[in-house]
Scaffold this active site. Structure first.
Site, PDB file in Angstrom:
ATOM      1  N   ASP A  71      -1.755  -0.540   5.805  1.00 40.82           N
ATOM      2  CA  ASP A  71      -2.062   0.031   7.125  1.00 40.82           C
ATOM      3  C   ASP A  71      -3.537   0.311   7.359  1.00 40.82           C
ATOM      4  OD1 ASP A  71      -2.182   2.205   5.258  1.00 40.82           O
ATOM      5  OD2 ASP A  71      -2.194   3.550   6.992  1.00 40.82           O
ATOM      6  N   ASP A  79      -0.034   5.121   1.182  1.00 39.81           N
ATOM      7  CA  ASP A  79      -0.152   6.057   2.319  1.00 39.81           C
ATOM      8  C   ASP A  79      -0.140   5.317   3.648  1.00 39.81           C
ATOM      9  OD1 ASP A  79      -0.758   8.946   1.267  1.00 39.81           O
ATOM     10  OD2 ASP A  79      -1.865   7.579  -0.030  1.00 39.81           O
ATOM     11  N   ASP A  86       0.861  -1.162   0.000  1.00 39.67           N
ATOM     12  CA  ASP A  86       0.000   0.000   0.000  1.00 39.67           C
ATOM     13  C   ASP A  86       0.920   1.241   0.000  1.00 39.67           C
ATOM     14  OD1 ASP A  86      -2.249   1.694   0.846  1.00 39.67           O
ATOM     15  OD2 ASP A  86      -1.290   1.644   2.804  1.00 39.67           O
TER      16      ASP A  86
END
Ligand SMILES: O=P(O)(O)OC[C@H]1O[C@H](O[C@H]2O[C@H](CO)[C@@H](O)[C@H](O)[C@H]2O)[C@H](O)[C@@H](O)[C@@H]1O
Length: 384
Positions: free
Chosen positions: A316, A129, A127
């Site tokens: 996250d 961000d 991922d």
């Protein structure tokens, strides 16, 4: 992630996007474009016209009725979900320690991960961000460090590597700056492969292409509706939209969420999911980061013998849970959640923040399968 078996046509994204929809995903209202895949659409395993596992249109009613936890209907739940995704305070250290017994540090468990990877083709999914870049107030300033870029580049030299993100592909490509990677932007609704001079191979999947005009209208409506909410911001991620709450006073979160929902009432073909102080507006199709991971594994030829392939996914946020879940359900691969706070997750391991992600990637880049165990990891407690 170059695999000679895979793709093929000398076709850029713009060219492919300009093609009339092949009807591949023209199932109940959705058309999409797929190029590549051993030169045919067949290897996707999609029976004519009906997407086997992607691109299926869910009517708004069906979408609401089947809404999994991330797909929301009530304003207070939107706000709660946003809050839970980015908690202001983390619980006590012992609670965190108890959680890491269930989801051990991927750094502390590096040798175990390396042992699982031995003799297998590792395929990396990351991922952006909060994983490769720290979370910052201004989404346009979420840069990754040169050190992180170098670590990703090294990993990509050894293992096929893809970035799977909610961002639009153009933005994330400009942030990451590594054309040799695969990118799945807009939560997997825009997938492309490396585009080198020698090999003009581009793999493209846009299962939500028919939604572009609607997304565009919804973007304008959301900008207009939220313009008086101080700190609110609407980001256009091409196949989905992000309404940012991070710079909005928490007291106004409910009213902002209500405004978003009011706009959405005019767009029944769109739905909401939540992330870290953000609400995502996206087409109601059964497509997410997990589907994107499955698509990449399958279309790149890494699905034939699952015992020989080890997908690793690092992320996250709530939307990354779809990918963790896919790996868990396949009984294949390793999910790593990036979090400093205990969270309900389908990931197996954890890392605290992008700095630890970088440390993990550096070690992976240096990992020598013939020399084990790897140098000892430093002991870990929660960073203060
Ligand atoms: O799938 P991701 O790569 O994690 O993208 C999800 C969203 O990330 C971005 O928003 C988040 O990061 C911002 C910058 O650090 C932060 O300001 C925001 O509060 C976070 O939610 C991005 O701006 C969104 O468009 C993505 O959908």
């Amino acid at each position: 992630m170059t695999n000679q078996d895979v793709v093929v046509p000398d076709m850029g994204i713009a060219a492919a996007a300009a093609l009339p929809p092949p009807g591949l995903f023209a199932c109940r209202g959705v058309a999409g474009a797929v190029s590549s895949l051993r030169g045919t659409y067949g290897s996707l395993g999609l029976p004519g016209g009906a997407a086997a596992d992607g691109g299926e249109f869910r009517s708004p009613v069906a979408a609401a009725a089947n809404a999994p936890p991330g797909r929301t209907s009530c304003t207070s739940r939107v706000v709660e979900a946003i809050r839970a995704s980015s908690p202001a305070r983390c619980p006590a250290v012992d609670e965190y320690d108890a959680w890491t017994r269930k989801h051990p540090s991927a750094l502390g468990s590096f040798d175990q991960i390396a042992a699982a990877a031995k003799g297998k083709r590792v395929v990396m999914f990351m991922d952006y961000d909060g994983t490769l870049s720290p979370i910052v107030a201004d989404p346009d300033m979420a840069f990754m460090t040169p050190e992180m870029r170098a670590a990703v580049r090294n990993v990509a030299k050894r293992f096929p590597t893809a970035i799977v993100t909610g961002r639009c592909i153009e933005k994330v490509c400009s942030f990451v700056g590594l054309p040799e990677l695969y990118y799945a932007g807009s939560h997997g609704m825009d997938i492309k492969g490396p585009n080198s001079k020698e090999d003009k191979t581009v793999l493209l999947l846009q299962p939500a292409r028919e939604f572009l005009p609607v997304i565009d209208k919804a973007y304008k409506a959301l900008v207009e509706k939220t313009k008086d909410t101080t700190g609110a911001r609407v980001e256009n991620n091409k196949f989905c939209l992000s309404v940012h709450f991070r710079c909005v006073d928490e007291k106004s979160w409910s009213s902002l969420a209500e405004k978003v929902k009011a706009v959405l009432r005019d767009f029944p073909e769109l739905e909401l999911t939540e992330g870290r102080k953000v609400v995502e507006v996206r087409p109601s199709i059964m497509w997410d980061k997990g589907k994107a991971v499955e698509f990449l594994l399958r279309s790149l030829g890494f699905d034939d013998d699952r015992t020989n392939v080890l997908p690793v996914y690092i992320g996250d946020d709530r939307t990354d849970e779809d990918a963790f879940k896919v790996l868990r359900e396949r009984g294949q691969g390793i999910g790593i959640l990036v979090s400093k706070c205990p969270k309900e997750t389908d990931a197996t391991y954890s890392l605290q923040d992008p700095t630890e992600v970088m440390e993990f990637l550096v070690r992976l880049g240096q990992w020598n399968p013939l020399r084990s165990p790897s140098p000892a990891a430093r002991p870990r407690g929660r960073k203060q």
